[in-house]
Design an enzyme around this catalytic site. Structure first.
Site, PDB file in Angstrom:
ATOM      1  N   GLY B  61       0.983  -1.252  -0.093  1.00  0.00           N
ATOM      2  CA  GLY B  61      -0.011   0.074   0.213  1.00  0.00           C
ATOM      3  C   GLY B  61       1.008   0.953  -0.057  1.00  0.00           C
ATOM      4  N   HIS B  64       3.674   5.342   2.906  1.00  0.00           N
ATOM      5  CA  HIS B  64       4.353   4.735   3.380  1.00  0.00           C
ATOM      6  C   HIS B  64       5.619   5.218   2.955  1.00  0.00           C
ATOM      7  CE1 HIS B  64       2.120   1.792   5.789  1.00  0.00           C
ATOM      8  NE2 HIS B  64       1.658   1.212   4.395  1.00  0.00           N
ATOM      9  N   HIS B 226      -0.030   0.975   9.418  1.00  0.00           N
ATOM     10  CA  HIS B 226      -1.864   1.394   9.519  1.00  0.00           C
ATOM     11  C   HIS B 226      -2.308   1.313  10.569  1.00  0.00           C
ATOM     12  CE1 HIS B 226      -0.154  -2.454   6.582  1.00  0.00           C
ATOM     13  NE2 HIS B 226      -0.366  -0.863   5.704  1.00  0.00           N
TER      14      HIS B 226
END
Lengths: 340, 340
Positions: B61, B64, B226
Site C-alpha cells: 500500500g 509509507h 496502518h
C-alpha cells in the site's frame, strides 16, 4: 476545530533540554562526520580546522532540522551554532564555532535574515576579527512573501540557505578563497526566491502551545518558518491552485530569462509527508516548464522545517554551469549526501 | 481533544488520484533513476531490465513513502508496485513489475507480511512462473509487537524491509545469483526485529477520517504502520521511558550475543520531526551500549511512514562483516544515496 494545534504529541524528556539531547543524538549517529561541543552548544566538522580551507558556519534557532547541524560535513558546513527552539543562538556560540573551524583562510558566516541572528552574528564577527580571524558575512533573504516580518527587517531567509550552504561548501572544498566563497553565497542568494505555505501550526516543546492558530480548511500563504504571518489567509484550495500561487510568487519576483535552467526545491515544513511533497513537485515541474523554465536539478524533502508544521515551501534557484557543477560536487553530511 | 485526528491538512487535487499524482512527481524529480509506468502503476528502474542481474521488486500500500518507490535505483530495488493508500497493489501490478525487470537471472519478491500483499504477490509469482520467469519470494515479518494483527497472520513486516532492500540490492548489484540474493534477504529478516509506537493517528486522503483515535497524552505501544493496535495503550512517558520499552521489546526477542555489532534504525512515522528522532537515537545508542551491544551503523529518518502519523519505530539488525560490506556498498535512489 483548532484545538489540535495546542496538543503535545512529542518524544521529550525535559522540554528545556530538547536541543541539547537532540544534538547529542546527532553526534552519536554521525560521529564519523562531526562532533558536538557541549560546552559551547555547537556542532563542528570532525576534521576541523582544515588548514588553508575557507570555513563556512551557519546557525539560528533550532526546530528547523536538519538545518543546520545536519549540513555539517564534507562539502558543506564546517560548523553550526544552534540556538534553542525558534531562538537565536548567542554570540558566544558563533564565536566558538568560528574559532573552532578557522584554518587561516577565513570564515564565512551564513546568516538567515532574522533580527536576532543578524545582531548576534555581527557581534561574533567583531569579536573574531579582534582575535585576528578574517570573517565575512552573507545575509540570506530569499523569501518573497513579505517585505518586513515579525522578526525581520527586510525579507526573511529560508530555503536558499540550504542551497547556498551546499553550493558554497563545494566551492570552499574545491579550494576557492574567502572572496570567491563569499561571492558564491551572494550569487545564490541573488538568484534564488522562496515562498512558503502552512496548513497547520506547530508546538514548541518549551511552551506546549501552538505558535499561531490556523483552523482546518485554511491556508496561510507566505508563512515564515516560525509561523510568522504571510500575505494572507485563504480557504485551502487544490494542490494545483496552491502551487500556482507559489510558482507565481517566486517567478514574478525572480524574473528568470525564458529558457532558464533552475533548481526547484520543494521543501516540507515537517508534518507534510513525502507522498504530498512529490505530488507538489509534479505540479511545480509542470508549471515551471509551461512558463518556459527548465528544472534541471531538484531537491524534494523536509530540509528546513518548522517542527511538525504541515506545509511546504518552494525555492527556485536560477542556475549557470558553475552553480550546477558546485551543486553536483560530492557532499557528505547527515542530511545530504552524494558522490562519496 | 482527539478531534485533531479527523482533520484534513493536506495538499490534494482529487483524493482518489493522490497516489498517481505523487508517482508522477517522483518520476519528474528522479527521471535519471526511474520511470513511472502509468498504465500498470509501477515504478521501474530506468536501466531495467539488466541482463544477467537478479532483480528485486517490492510493493504494498502507499502512504509509507519513501517506501518503496523511493528505493528504486542502483543497488536497491529494480521496481516497486504501489497500491492505493494502505491498500495492497493488485497481482497485475506485481506481474508487470516482474516482467519489466527480469534480465534472465530471476526476480525476488520482497513482501511485507500483510495478508493482501502476501496473497497478491503469490498470484503474481505464479503467473510469472507460467511465463518462464524464475521468481523467489521472501516475506518480511520483523515486528515483535504482536503475533497476529488486524491485517496479518503472524508478525507484521516493517522496518527490516528497508534494510533488506538495501542489503540484498547491493548483493544483486555485485553479481550474486538468485539463491544468494534470496538468502541474503532471509538472513536480514532473521536477524532484524522492530517495534513501533504512535503518538497520533493519521488521515487517509480518500476517507478524510482518522484511522484510529488516540487522545493527547496517550501512546500506542507496538502500533502497526496502518495504525493497527499494538500491545497496549499507556499514558505517554518520557522519551527515555518510551525508548526503554522499544529497546527491551526488540532485544529480548532478537537476543543478540553480548558484544554484537548492530545497525540501529530509528524511523519516523511521518509526523515526528528530526529534532525528536535524533533525541530518540541518542537514547537508543546509549541504552544499546549499556546492554553490551554496539551500534556500528545507523539510519535515522522517516523511511517507512504512515502518512503524517506522529510516532517512531526502532529496528535493530545484528550485523556480520558480509552485511556491513553490503550496507556500505554504493546506492543511488531517491531516498537513500551514498558512494555514487
Amino acid at each position: 476545530m483548532a484545538v489540535e494545534t495546542n496538543q503535545m504529541r512529542k518524544f521529550l524528556n525535559d522540554p528545556a533540554a530538547v536541543v541539547k539531547e537532540s544534538l547529542k543524538g546527532l553526534a552519536a549517529a554521525h560521529g564519523d562526520l562531526l562532533r558536538y561541543d557541549v560546552a559551547n552548544q555547537i556542532i563542528v566538522r570532525k576534521d576541523s580546522p582544515k588548514k588553508g580551507k575557507v570555513a563556512l558556519i551557519s546557525g539560528g534557532g533550532s526546530g528547523h532540522e536538519p538545518l543546520h547541524g545536519g549540513f555539517v560535513g564534507l562539502g558543506m558546513l564546517d560548523a553550526a551554532a544552534p540556538g534553542e527552539v525558534f531562538t537565536s543562538p548567542v554570540p558566544g556560540q558563533m564565536l566558538a564555532a568560528t574559532k573552532a573551524v578557522d584554518g587561516g583562510a577565513g570564515v564565512v558566516h551564513i546568516v538567515k535574515n532574522y533580527t536576532g541572528d543578524v545582531l548576534n552574528f555581527k557581534l561574533a564577527a567583531e569579536d573574531a576579527a579582534d582575535e585576528g580571524i578574517k570573517v565575512t558575512t552573507v545575509v540570506i533573504d530569499d523569501d518573497v512573501a513579505v517585505q518586513d516580518s515579525l522578526y525581520t527587517a527586510g525579507r526573511r531567509g529560508v530555503g536558499a540557505t540550504v542551497l547556498a550552504e551546499k553550493i558554497a561548501g563545494a566551492a570552499a572544498e574545491g579550494g576557492a578563497d574567502l572572496a570567491k566563497v563569499t561571492d558564491t553565497i551572494k550569487r545564490v542568494n541573488a538568484r534564488a526566491r522562496s515562498f512558503g505555505v502552512a496548513l497547520s501550526s506547530c508546538v514548541p516543546p518549551a511552551s506546549g502551545k501552538a505558535i499561531f492558530d490556523l483552523p482546518e480548511g485554511q491556508i496561510e500563504l507566505g508563512v515564515g518558518i516560525h509561523g510568522e504571518p504571510g500575505r494572507r489567509r485563504a480557504p485551502l484550495g487544490s494542490a494545483s491552485e496552491v502551487v500556482d500561487i507559489m510558482v507565481e510568487a517566486v517567478i514574478s519576483d525572480l524574473k528568470p530569462k525564458h529558457g532558464s535552467k533552475v533548481l526547484a526545491f520543494v521543501n516540507g515544513m515537517g508534518g507534510t509527508p513525502l507522498l504530498e511533497l512529490y505530488l507538489i513537485y509534479g505540479e511545480v515541474d509542470e508549471k515551471l516548464r509551461k512558463a518556459g523554465i527548465e528544472p534541471v536539478r531538484n531537491l524534494v524533502g523536509s530540509y528546513i522545517t518548522s517542527l511538525e508544521m504541515a506545509g511546504a515551501s518552494l525555492t527556485v534557484l536560477e542556475l549557470d554551469d558553475d552553480l550546477i557543477r558546485l551543486w553536483d560536487a560530492p557532499v557528505h553530511t547527515a542530511a545530504l549526501r552524494w558522490g562519496v
